[in-house]
Design a protein around this motif. Structure first.
Motif, PDB file in Angstrom:
ATOM      1  N   GLU A 126      11.120  16.434  49.408  1.00 11.06           N
ATOM      2  CA  GLU A 126      10.983  17.701  50.135  1.00 11.06           C
ATOM      3  C   GLU A 126       9.672  18.404  49.802  1.00 11.06           C
ATOM      4  OE1 GLU A 126      14.469  19.835  49.108  1.00 11.06           O
ATOM      5  OE2 GLU A 126      15.768  18.789  50.544  1.00 11.06           O
ATOM      6  N   LYS A 127       9.226  18.280  48.548  1.00 11.81           N
ATOM      7  CA  LYS A 127       8.017  18.983  48.119  1.00 11.81           C
ATOM      8  C   LYS A 127       6.736  18.224  48.428  1.00 11.81           C
ATOM      9  CE  LYS A 127      10.109  21.551  44.271  1.00 11.81           C
ATOM     10  NZ  LYS A 127      10.117  21.735  42.785  1.00 11.81           N
ATOM     11  N   GLU A 128       6.776  16.903  48.295  1.00 12.32           N
ATOM     12  CA  GLU A 128       5.528  16.143  48.312  1.00 12.32           C
ATOM     13  C   GLU A 128       5.252  15.391  49.610  1.00 12.32           C
ATOM     14  OE1 GLU A 128       5.157  13.705  44.862  1.00 12.32           O
ATOM     15  OE2 GLU A 128       5.810  15.292  43.487  1.00 12.32           O
ATOM     16  N   VAL A 129       6.286  15.083  50.372  1.00 14.40           N
ATOM     17  CA  VAL A 129       6.061  14.340  51.621  1.00 14.40           C
ATOM     18  C   VAL A 129       5.682  15.329  52.726  1.00 14.40           C
ATOM     19  CG1 VAL A 129       7.068  12.822  53.355  1.00 14.40           C
ATOM     20  CG2 VAL A 129       7.674  12.539  50.935  1.00 14.40           C
ATOM     21  N   LYS A 130       4.480  15.216  53.235  1.00 16.90           N
ATOM     22  CA  LYS A 130       3.968  16.164  54.228  1.00 16.90           C
ATOM     23  C   LYS A 130       4.185  15.696  55.662  1.00 16.90           C
ATOM     24  CE  LYS A 130       2.485  18.615  50.792  1.00 16.90           C
ATOM     25  NZ  LYS A 130       3.222  19.820  50.381  1.00 16.90           N
ATOM     26  N   ASP A 131       4.138  14.392  55.892  1.00 14.06           N
ATOM     27  CA  ASP A 131       4.283  13.869  57.246  1.00 14.06           C
ATOM     28  C   ASP A 131       5.726  14.060  57.739  1.00 14.06           C
ATOM     29  OD1 ASP A 131       3.319  12.226  59.567  1.00 14.06           O
ATOM     30  OD2 ASP A 131       4.937  10.925  58.850  1.00 14.06           O
ATOM     31  N   PRO A 132       5.939  14.784  58.820  1.00 15.25           N
ATOM     32  CA  PRO A 132       7.290  15.084  59.317  1.00 15.25           C
ATOM     33  C   PRO A 132       8.109  13.834  59.630  1.00 15.25           C
ATOM     34  CG  PRO A 132       5.678  16.484  60.391  1.00 15.25           C
ATOM     35  CD  PRO A 132       4.915  15.460  59.635  1.00 15.25           C
ATOM     36  N   GLU A 133       7.466  12.848  60.265  1.00 13.86           N
ATOM     37  CA  GLU A 133       8.196  11.634  60.637  1.00 13.86           C
ATOM     38  C   GLU A 133       8.668  10.864  59.405  1.00 13.86           C
ATOM     39  OE1 GLU A 133       7.582   7.548  63.312  1.00 13.86           O
ATOM     40  OE2 GLU A 133       6.037   9.114  63.287  1.00 13.86           O
ATOM     41  N   THR A 134       7.762  10.747  58.420  1.00 13.78           N
ATOM     42  CA  THR A 134       8.115  10.060  57.177  1.00 13.78           C
ATOM     43  C   THR A 134       9.231  10.803  56.440  1.00 13.78           C
ATOM     44  OG1 THR A 134       5.841   9.269  56.917  1.00 13.78           O
ATOM     45  CG2 THR A 134       7.238   9.242  54.954  1.00 13.78           C
ATOM     46  N   LYS A 135       9.126  12.127  56.407  1.00 18.08           N
ATOM     47  CA  LYS A 135      10.143  12.925  55.730  1.00 18.08           C
ATOM     48  C   LYS A 135      11.499  12.762  56.404  1.00 18.08           C
ATOM     49  CE  LYS A 135       9.137  16.845  53.860  1.00 18.08           C
ATOM     50  NZ  LYS A 135       8.795  18.260  53.580  1.00 18.08           N
ATOM     51  N   GLU A 136      11.508  12.686  57.725  1.00 13.52           N
ATOM     52  CA  GLU A 136      12.762  12.526  58.469  1.00 13.52           C
ATOM     53  C   GLU A 136      13.431  11.198  58.128  1.00 13.52           C
ATOM     54  OE1 GLU A 136      14.393  12.392  63.107  1.00 13.52           O
ATOM     55  OE2 GLU A 136      12.285  12.834  62.678  1.00 13.52           O
ATOM     56  N   ILE A 137      12.607  10.128  58.074  1.00 10.04           N
ATOM     57  CA  ILE A 137      13.145   8.801  57.747  1.00 10.04           C
ATOM     58  C   ILE A 137      13.722   8.782  56.331  1.00 10.04           C
ATOM     59  CG2 ILE A 137      12.519   6.384  57.337  1.00 10.04           C
ATOM     60  CD1 ILE A 137      10.402   6.701  59.537  1.00 10.04           C
TER      61      ILE A 137
END
Length: 274
Positions: free
Chosen positions: A187-198
């Motif tokens: 939640e804190k470090e992943v900035k790319d929305p698509e990657t975070k969703e996966i």
């Protein structure tokens, strides 16, 4: 080198320690040659030099020549064996003590034997190793219920009646902690929305699986099926070593069921060896 230097001033004499196989007698002798050691040692221990075999106390290595004897440092401990007697070395004593740990009916007797081994022992390393087994003898890893081992449960919620319940909760707490740490990091470090969703979807699936298997509560439960736990049925855990090695070369072990101290230490015992 210093002891060899000193020996020049006393005619080459050096001090050694000699003992019998039962460790009932350990005395000091000074000797210049192997034959000198044999004669004086047998005289001190009241043994027949014609039938005696001399070995190193550390590992049972045979000492039977003056050439080898001259290479031994001062204060070496040597065991004088009668015909038919055997000596496996200090390691054999430790192994023998360890093999008796589960003989509950003889605990006091075994503890007394180990204390005798420690008396007069000049090696801090051996004292440390043997004293660890002595400490284990003074615990009761087989006790399971609160009324059997009140001290073990000190500081814990009164709802826990067995060690099994505590250790299951311990495992579940760790797994939840690992999962929550991973979730927070994403939640804190992943900035790319698509990657975070996966990744979030993967975490949701993992969360469902963890709930189904009770957050691996069986990992620390010695009563669980062998396929579920990572300890043996007595509660012993063995370090599996670093992630890039097949085993732990230091052979770390711990039994949190044995005492309150070991239970508390287990909270700091990293299962990934770090």
């Amino acid at each position: 080198m210093f002891t060899r230097f000193l020996s020049l001033f006393n005619g080459g004499m050096r001090a050694y320690k000699v003992q019998d196989v039962k460790r009932e007698r350990r005395v000091g002798v000074t000797a210049k040659t192997f034959n000198d050691l044999l004669v004086k040692g047998c005289e001190k221990l009241q043994l027949d030099p014609e039938t005696v075999t001399i070995v190193l106390e550390d590992d049972g290595t045979l000492v039977d020549s003056n050439t080898f004897f001259q290479k031994l440092p001062a204060q070496t401990v040597l065991v004088f064996l009668r015909e038919g007697e055997k000596w496996g070395g200090a390691g054999a004593l430790i192994h023998d003590a360890l093999s008796k740990l589960y003989n509950v009916s003889r605990k006091a007797e075994i503890a007394s034997e180990i204390r005798e081994l420690l008396v007069g022992e000049g090696s801090p390393e051996k004292v440390h190793i043997i004293s660890q087994y002595l400490e284990m003898l003074q615990t009761d890893p087989n006790a399971e219920y609160r009324y059997e081992d009140e001290d073990w449960f000190e500081g814990l919620n009164k709802k826990y009646k067995t060690k099994q319940e505590v250790m299951r909760n311990n495992a579940q707490t760790r797994i939840r902690s690992y999962f929550n740490s991973a979730k927070e990091q994403i939640e804190k470090e992943v900035k790319d929305p698509e990657t975070k969703e996966i990744l979030t979807e993967c975490l949701d699936q993992m969360s469902n699986r963890l709930k189904k298997n009770d957050f691996h509560g069986g990992y620390f439960d010695r009563t669980a099926r062998p396929a579920e736990r990572i300890c043996d049925k007595q509660g012993w855990f063995q370090c599996q070593g670093p992630f890039d090695s097949e085993r732990c070369d230091s052979f770390h072990t711990i039994n949190p069921y044995a005492s309150r101290g070991y239970r508390q230490l287990f909270g700091l015992w990293n299962l990934d060896h770090v």
